[in-house]
Design a protein around this motif. Sequence first.
Motif, PDB file in Angstrom:
ATOM      1  N   LEU A 132      42.695  32.625  44.582  1.00 36.50           N
ATOM      2  CA  LEU A 132      42.190  33.989  44.698  1.00 36.50           C
ATOM      3  C   LEU A 132      40.711  33.991  45.086  1.00 36.50           C
ATOM      4  CD1 LEU A 132      43.892  35.589  41.557  1.00 36.50           C
ATOM      5  CD2 LEU A 132      44.574  35.845  43.952  1.00 36.50           C
ATOM      6  N   PRO A 133      40.328  34.849  46.023  1.00 43.13           N
ATOM      7  CA  PRO A 133      38.939  34.868  46.512  1.00 43.13           C
ATOM      8  C   PRO A 133      38.026  35.744  45.663  1.00 43.13           C
ATOM      9  CG  PRO A 133      40.253  36.393  47.794  1.00 43.13           C
ATOM     10  CD  PRO A 133      41.202  35.733  46.817  1.00 43.13           C
ATOM     11  N   PHE A 134      38.123  35.604  44.344  1.00 43.16           N
ATOM     12  CA  PHE A 134      37.335  36.429  43.443  1.00 43.16           C
ATOM     13  C   PHE A 134      36.704  35.573  42.348  1.00 43.16           C
ATOM     14  CE2 PHE A 134      41.124  38.934  44.776  1.00 43.16           C
ATOM     15  CZ  PHE A 134      40.479  39.816  45.635  1.00 43.16           C
ATOM     16  N   ALA A 135      35.572  36.038  41.832  1.00 43.03           N
ATOM     17  CA  ALA A 135      34.875  35.326  40.768  1.00 43.03           C
ATOM     18  C   ALA A 135      35.615  35.473  39.441  1.00 43.03           C
ATOM     19  CB  ALA A 135      33.452  35.871  40.631  1.00 43.03           C
ATOM     20  N   ASP A 136      35.279  34.623  38.505  1.00 39.48           N
ATOM     21  CA  ASP A 136      35.854  34.697  37.160  1.00 39.48           C
ATOM     22  C   ASP A 136      35.600  36.078  36.556  1.00 39.48           C
ATOM     23  OD1 ASP A 136      36.218  32.033  37.696  1.00 39.48           O
ATOM     24  OD2 ASP A 136      35.042  31.294  35.997  1.00 39.48           O
ATOM     25  N   ASP A 137      36.580  36.564  35.791  1.00 43.12           N
ATOM     26  CA  ASP A 137      36.432  37.799  35.003  1.00 43.12           C
ATOM     27  C   ASP A 137      36.072  39.022  35.855  1.00 43.12           C
ATOM     28  OD1 ASP A 137      36.828  36.019  32.912  1.00 43.12           O
ATOM     29  OD2 ASP A 137      34.714  35.947  32.342  1.00 43.12           O
ATOM     30  N   THR A 138      36.587  39.067  37.089  1.00 43.92           N
ATOM     31  CA  THR A 138      36.290  40.204  37.972  1.00 43.92           C
ATOM     32  C   THR A 138      37.072  41.451  37.580  1.00 43.92           C
ATOM     33  OG1 THR A 138      35.772  38.754  39.845  1.00 43.92           O
ATOM     34  CG2 THR A 138      36.420  41.016  40.370  1.00 43.92           C
ATOM     35  N   PHE A 139      38.280  41.271  37.044  1.00 40.86           N
ATOM     36  CA  PHE A 139      39.187  42.401  36.851  1.00 40.86           C
ATOM     37  C   PHE A 139      39.490  42.652  35.373  1.00 40.86           C
ATOM     38  CE2 PHE A 139      39.944  40.583  41.027  1.00 40.86           C
ATOM     39  CZ  PHE A 139      39.812  41.708  41.833  1.00 40.86           C
ATOM     40  N   ASP A 140      39.759  43.927  35.088  1.00 36.59           N
ATOM     41  CA  ASP A 140      40.183  44.297  33.734  1.00 36.59           C
ATOM     42  C   ASP A 140      41.657  43.997  33.520  1.00 36.59           C
ATOM     43  OD1 ASP A 140      37.693  45.670  32.696  1.00 36.59           O
ATOM     44  OD2 ASP A 140      38.066  46.868  34.503  1.00 36.59           O
ATOM     45  N   ALA A 141      42.418  43.959  34.611  1.00 35.93           N
ATOM     46  CA  ALA A 141      43.864  43.752  34.504  1.00 35.93           C
ATOM     47  C   ALA A 141      44.394  43.182  35.811  1.00 35.93           C
ATOM     48  CB  ALA A 141      44.567  45.064  34.178  1.00 35.93           C
ATOM     49  N   TYR A 142      45.525  42.469  35.702  1.00 37.41           N
ATOM     50  CA  TYR A 142      46.149  41.808  36.855  1.00 37.41           C
ATOM     51  C   TYR A 142      47.615  42.202  36.880  1.00 37.41           C
ATOM     52  CZ  TYR A 142      48.082  37.692  39.434  1.00 37.41           C
ATOM     53  OH  TYR A 142      48.748  36.854  40.303  1.00 37.41           O
ATOM     54  N   TRP A 143      48.091  42.603  38.054  1.00 37.34           N
ATOM     55  CA  TRP A 143      49.491  43.014  38.244  1.00 37.34           C
ATOM     56  C   TRP A 143      50.070  42.248  39.434  1.00 37.34           C
ATOM     57  CZ3 TRP A 143      52.746  47.272  36.520  1.00 37.34           C
ATOM     58  CH2 TRP A 143      53.837  47.526  37.357  1.00 37.34           C
ATOM     59  N   SER A 144      51.311  41.807  39.300  1.00 42.12           N
ATOM     60  CA  SER A 144      52.017  41.200  40.439  1.00 42.12           C
ATOM     61  C   SER A 144      53.504  41.462  40.281  1.00 42.12           C
ATOM     62  CB  SER A 144      51.746  39.695  40.513  1.00 42.12           C
ATOM     63  OG  SER A 144      52.397  39.146  41.642  1.00 42.12           O
ATOM     64  N   SER A 145      54.085  42.183  41.221  1.00 45.84           N
ATOM     65  CA  SER A 145      55.525  42.470  41.163  1.00 45.84           C
ATOM     66  C   SER A 145      56.172  42.052  42.480  1.00 45.84           C
ATOM     67  CB  SER A 145      55.775  43.960  40.891  1.00 45.84           C
ATOM     68  OG  SER A 145      55.068  44.786  41.803  1.00 45.84           O
ATOM     69  N   GLY A 146      57.222  41.221  42.364  1.00 38.59           N
ATOM     70  CA  GLY A 146      57.950  40.789  43.547  1.00 38.59           C
ATOM     71  C   GLY A 146      57.200  39.783  44.397  1.00 38.59           C
ATOM     72  N   SER A 147      56.379  38.955  43.756  1.00 39.93           N
ATOM     73  CA  SER A 147      55.604  37.971  44.504  1.00 39.93           C
ATOM     74  C   SER A 147      55.794  36.553  43.984  1.00 39.93           C
ATOM     75  CB  SER A 147      54.109  38.331  44.463  1.00 39.93           C
ATOM     76  OG  SER A 147      53.334  37.437  45.215  1.00 39.93           O
TER      77      SER A 147
END
Length: 221
Positions: free
Chosen positions: A103-118
């Motif tokens: 993932l092209p993002f720094a540590d702790d960038t997001f409050d939540a992570y979602w992935s459906s059908g991947s």
Amino acid sequence: MGVLEDKARARLFYKYLSRVYDRVNPFIWNEEMRDEALEWFGIESGDRVLDVGCGTGFATEGLLEYTDDVWGLDQSAHQLERAFSKFGKRGPVQFYRGDAERLPFADDTFDAYWSSGSIEYWPDPVAALREARRVTKPGGPVLVVGPDYPKTTLFGALADAIMLFYDENEADRMFAEAGFEAFEHRIQQRAPGTPRAITTIARVPEAGPAEGDGSALGESS
């Protein structure tokens, strides 16, 4: 490894599927199932959420009902073009073309992570789940939807040849190896006799990571 767990083959597959994806998808993963999963997800207004494998934006639409800070990532340029047609390239969602395992993002960038059908297309699901944990803040939810393993030997063999299908025991192993300590699995199904989805809701550990030490125990329901 299934045929479509190869990234190049998966991209080619979605080049053609993207044309009919929004018409086919409701037979497998419909709005009712998505909305149920969103309730389990438990995000709030203002939360920054990453939608990995966002595709044409079906789950993204649901996430936007909860927060206006949604970021989408997909490896398929053709799927993203469909998403752009819905939301615009400079609309309410920040879209990226990228890999779930890097993932092209720094540590702790997001409050939540979602992935459906991947997840069924990820060659190394544990690596991708570690990435999910890395970019999500401690205590934040990680929700992953994948195809539940078929109950018959014949369909199981066919499933294995195509992509990743997995049951609750395998989900336990993957999430534990990725360093998650608290998670549960729920089975979703559009109607009796239709494909079953296995939806896992996990929490990023508040303390230090537990890299594959085998101590995590998943809760199943």
